[in-house]
Motif scaffolding. Sequence first.
Motif, PDB file in Angstrom:
ATOM      1  N   LEU A 196      35.699  46.633  23.872  1.00 12.41           N
ATOM      2  CA  LEU A 196      35.310  46.288  25.237  1.00 12.41           C
ATOM      3  C   LEU A 196      35.996  45.006  25.704  1.00 12.41           C
ATOM      4  N   LEU A 200      39.590  45.454  26.765  1.00 16.39           N
ATOM      5  CA  LEU A 200      39.826  46.033  28.086  1.00 16.39           C
ATOM      6  C   LEU A 200      40.161  44.963  29.108  1.00 16.39           C
ATOM      7  N   GLU A 201      39.556  43.799  28.984  1.00 13.63           N
ATOM      8  CA  GLU A 201      39.795  42.700  29.913  1.00 13.63           C
ATOM      9  C   GLU A 201      40.942  41.822  29.445  1.00 13.63           C
ATOM     10  N   ARG A 226      35.514  43.504  40.747  1.00  9.92           N
ATOM     11  CA  ARG A 226      36.092  43.993  39.493  1.00  9.92           C
ATOM     12  C   ARG A 226      35.445  43.313  38.289  1.00  9.92           C
ATOM     13  N   TYR A 239      33.041  45.046  35.346  1.00 12.94           N
ATOM     14  CA  TYR A 239      33.336  44.836  33.932  1.00 12.94           C
ATOM     15  C   TYR A 239      32.127  44.240  33.204  1.00 12.94           C
TER      16      TYR A 239
END
Length: 352
Positions: A54, A57-58, A224, A228
């Motif tokens: 996770l 992803l950022e 965004r 997230y």
Amino acid sequence: MLVASVSDTLESAIPGPERQLRIRMVVALVLIALLPFAFVYTFLFLANTVGIALISLEDPRSSSGFGIDPILLTVVVLGGIAIQYRYGPRAILGSVGARRVERDEYPNLHATVNRLSTQIDLPTPGVAVVHSNVPNAFAVDGGDRARVVVTTGLLETLDDEELEAVVAHELAHLRNRDANLMTVAWLLPTITYYLAVVAFYVLYGLFQALGSTRTWTRGSSDKRGLVYATVIITICAVLTMTVSAMFWFASVLLYRVLSRHREYAADRAAATITGSPAALASALEKLAETMPDQPDEDLRELDGGAEALYLAPLEDRAFGSKELVSTDIFPDTHPPTEERIERLRNLARDEL
């Protein structure tokens, strides 16, 4: 001589049940110590797999894993067990409104506890009373904080011989050292339950906040980041609740299985201590007959999380309570009362 004689009789008369109980206690103690480690390392595994995925992803460059010092974890786990051992009995007594009473308030009860404790060479525990019409009793251990607890309903329901048998049963739990094990065994179910509750309310609060129109009146970059963060928090909360539920299930199952076996050992020990299996059988019979007639509110108040500790199960009541663990999934906290009575009757017949 009397103390030594009774102690020798106890050891020789019931070697099987006591030995089985000790083996189960050792196994249970090992599992009680290991389950928290498994609980923590399960979370670490998820953090290093799902969590890292996770985060990547950022920020794909963020790939370092999470870890914990085994020595620190051991200190924390043992410290938690020590705290539960010390303060668990006090919490149980407080949850049912048990009040320590002195000799001048209940002289006969104190005399019985003192005499039987001396008879089996056990340090005399304190005596506490719960003001409740529900007839029942239990014992909690914690060194000098050991207590034999009875309800006012029990004192009013039983005669002297039956009360003596019940006290002997509770002293047997203290002598077998299973009372403090039951207190410590409730540590992980408590932690996992509250952890799941916290995760649920975090999730609930998140979606309450997302329902606000002001949350979405921000710039595209803020949205965004919000999406997230929402995904991260949701997945973490769901995983926390799932893992907590799994370990809560395992620890409660262990707790209840141990609770069932210890009753047989204490029944047999009480029969040996008093020399009257029929007295305890009669007491159990009265409690089984009286319990279904008790008001729902009184039974729920007496539960207080101490259900597995009682002499007679609260599960035999005539109402369905959603507050207690379903016996459709878990075993009962106690063996069938009818079976316990039959075993005691057989012991009485064997003595004739």
